[in-house]
Scaffold this motif. Structure first.
Motif, PDB file in Angstrom:
ATOM      1  N   VAL A   3      -1.318   1.877  -8.269  1.00  0.00           N
ATOM      2  CA  VAL A   3      -2.694   1.723  -7.816  1.00  0.00           C
ATOM      3  C   VAL A   3      -2.774   0.622  -6.778  1.00  0.00           C
ATOM      4  CG1 VAL A   3      -5.063   1.234  -8.525  1.00  0.00           C
ATOM      5  CG2 VAL A   3      -3.514   2.437 -10.095  1.00  0.00           C
ATOM      6  N   LEU A   4      -3.390   0.920  -5.642  1.00  0.00           N
ATOM      7  CA  LEU A   4      -3.685  -0.091  -4.637  1.00  0.00           C
ATOM      8  C   LEU A   4      -5.113  -0.545  -4.863  1.00  0.00           C
ATOM      9  CD1 LEU A   4      -2.451  -1.461  -2.033  1.00  0.00           C
ATOM     10  CD2 LEU A   4      -3.901   0.126  -0.753  1.00  0.00           C
ATOM     11  N   THR A  28      -0.988  -2.965  -7.039  1.00  0.00           N
ATOM     12  CA  THR A  28      -0.765  -3.759  -5.835  1.00  0.00           C
ATOM     13  C   THR A  28      -2.121  -4.303  -5.408  1.00  0.00           C
ATOM     14  OG1 THR A  28       1.043  -2.296  -5.125  1.00  0.00           O
ATOM     15  CG2 THR A  28       0.074  -3.762  -3.459  1.00  0.00           C
ATOM     16  N   GLY A  29      -2.305  -5.602  -5.585  1.00  0.00           N
ATOM     17  CA  GLY A  29      -3.571  -6.221  -5.220  1.00  0.00           C
ATOM     18  C   GLY A  29      -3.634  -6.516  -3.731  1.00  0.00           C
ATOM     19  N   VAL A  30      -4.812  -6.329  -3.145  1.00  0.00           N
ATOM     20  CA  VAL A  30      -5.037  -6.616  -1.732  1.00  0.00           C
ATOM     21  C   VAL A  30      -6.249  -7.534  -1.613  1.00  0.00           C
ATOM     22  CG1 VAL A  30      -5.522  -5.660   0.551  1.00  0.00           C
ATOM     23  CG2 VAL A  30      -4.146  -4.349  -1.076  1.00  0.00           C
ATOM     24  N   VAL A  49      -4.269  -0.879   5.721  1.00  0.00           N
ATOM     25  CA  VAL A  49      -4.481  -0.318   4.387  1.00  0.00           C
ATOM     26  C   VAL A  49      -3.609   0.914   4.180  1.00  0.00           C
ATOM     27  CG1 VAL A  49      -6.179   0.733   2.846  1.00  0.00           C
ATOM     28  CG2 VAL A  49      -6.809  -1.273   4.208  1.00  0.00           C
ATOM     29  N   ALA A  50      -3.479   1.742   5.211  1.00  0.00           N
ATOM     30  CA  ALA A  50      -2.644   2.942   5.100  1.00  0.00           C
ATOM     31  C   ALA A  50      -1.194   2.575   4.808  1.00  0.00           C
ATOM     32  CB  ALA A  50      -2.732   3.766   6.375  1.00  0.00           C
ATOM     33  N   ALA A  51      -0.698   1.549   5.499  1.00  0.00           N
ATOM     34  CA  ALA A  51       0.690   1.120   5.276  1.00  0.00           C
ATOM     35  C   ALA A  51       0.897   0.658   3.836  1.00  0.00           C
ATOM     36  CB  ALA A  51       1.048   0.010   6.257  1.00  0.00           C
ATOM     37  N   LEU A  52      -0.089  -0.050   3.298  1.00  0.00           N
ATOM     38  CA  LEU A  52       0.014  -0.529   1.920  1.00  0.00           C
ATOM     39  C   LEU A  52      -0.157   0.606   0.914  1.00  0.00           C
ATOM     40  CD1 LEU A  52      -2.071  -3.820   2.229  1.00  0.00           C
ATOM     41  CD2 LEU A  52       0.400  -3.671   1.844  1.00  0.00           C
ATOM     42  N   ALA A  53      -0.980   1.599   1.249  1.00  0.00           N
ATOM     43  CA  ALA A  53      -1.294   2.670   0.306  1.00  0.00           C
ATOM     44  C   ALA A  53      -0.162   3.673   0.127  1.00  0.00           C
ATOM     45  CB  ALA A  53      -2.558   3.407   0.760  1.00  0.00           C
ATOM     46  N   LYS A  54       0.728   3.770   1.099  1.00  0.00           N
ATOM     47  CA  LYS A  54       1.804   4.754   1.007  1.00  0.00           C
ATOM     48  C   LYS A  54       2.597   4.568  -0.291  1.00  0.00           C
ATOM     49  CE  LYS A  54       2.423   5.618   5.939  1.00  0.00           C
ATOM     50  NZ  LYS A  54       3.286   5.449   7.132  1.00  0.00           N
ATOM     51  N   VAL A  92      -2.706   9.703   0.337  1.00  0.00           N
ATOM     52  CA  VAL A  92      -3.280   9.447  -0.989  1.00  0.00           C
ATOM     53  C   VAL A  92      -4.646  10.120  -1.052  1.00  0.00           C
ATOM     54  CG1 VAL A  92      -4.040   7.688  -2.626  1.00  0.00           C
ATOM     55  CG2 VAL A  92      -2.068   7.244  -1.155  1.00  0.00           C
ATOM     56  N   ARG A  93      -4.889  10.895  -2.097  1.00  0.00           N
ATOM     57  CA  ARG A  93      -6.165  11.613  -2.203  1.00  0.00           C
ATOM     58  C   ARG A  93      -7.161  10.927  -3.135  1.00  0.00           C
ATOM     59  NH1 ARG A  93      -7.138  16.561  -0.575  1.00  0.00           N
ATOM     60  NH2 ARG A  93      -8.551  16.884  -2.339  1.00  0.00           N
TER      61      ARG A  93
END
Length: 207
Positions: A3-4, A28-30, A49-54, A92-93
């Motif tokens: 989970v992001l 993964t905390g942001v 955010v996309a880079a972290l969400a992968k 990610v959906r």
């Protein structure tokens, strides 16, 4: 699940992180600062955010505008749009949004935030959250989103695991109170993460 969590240091976000980890999920905390072991990124930066969400299974958006009078819809909407784009970029959906209570209906066509007695301190934040909900309803038909509104009063408290789950209507108890602890809100959110029952709609939680 992986989970992001965007907004991991906030009052609600920190409890979502605790609940998720207690159930065995990897979080993964942001945050904007990158403090306390979190990743540093702005929610409105879609590429970051996309880079972290992968590689994650879901994204939780747990940010809110400030309550100092500067809260307006555009910054929150910008973050919302960026997060939607980030999910599409990363593949990610699943998206869960920590929403507001102000847009809940106290009567058909009448929102809590529009009531004359609604506290001025929370009005701009509530209107911004209502705009975010409408944005997601309009523009996220391709994503598995859930917007989760708390009760009117949410603050740190006990984790009981006992609460009601509703829809667009404002929930109160027999005495007219609308309350939920941040801990039980986190339980409701992770319940929805683990067993999706409200895809592409808003739910509310209260005692």
């Amino acid at each position: 699940m992986r989970v992001l969590l965007i907004g991991a240091s906030g009052m609600i976000g920190s409890r979502v992180a605790t609940e998720a980890r207690a159930r065995g999920h990897e979080v993964t905390g942001v945050t904007r600062s990158g403090a306390d072991g979190t990743e540093r990124a702005e929610a409105a930066d879609a590429d970051a955010v996309a880079a972290l969400a992968k590689g994650h299974d879901a994204v939780v958006l747990a940010i809110a505008p400030p309550r100092d009078g500067s809260a307006t819809a555009p910054p929150l909407l910008a973050a919302g749009r960026a997060v939607l784009e980030a999910l599409r970029q990363s593949g990610v959906r699943r998206l869960l949004i920590v929403g507001g209570a102000g847009s809940l209906e106290v009567a058909p066509g009448s929102r809590l935030v529009d009531h004359p007695d609604f506290p001025e301190l929370y009005k701009q934040e509530s209107l911004a959250q209502a705009e975010l909900l409408e944005l997601v309803r309009r523009e996220a038909a391709d994503l598995d989103w859930t917007y989760i509104s708390p009760a009117a009063q949410i603050e740190p408290g006990p984790r009981t695991g006992a609460f009601r789950v509703g829809g667009d209507q404002f929930l109160t108890d027999a005495e007219g109170r609308s309350e939920i602890s941040a801990e039980d809100y986190a339980v409701a959110l992770i319940n929805e993460l683990e067993t999706p029952a409200a895809l592409q709609r808003r739910i509310s939680v209260a005692y």
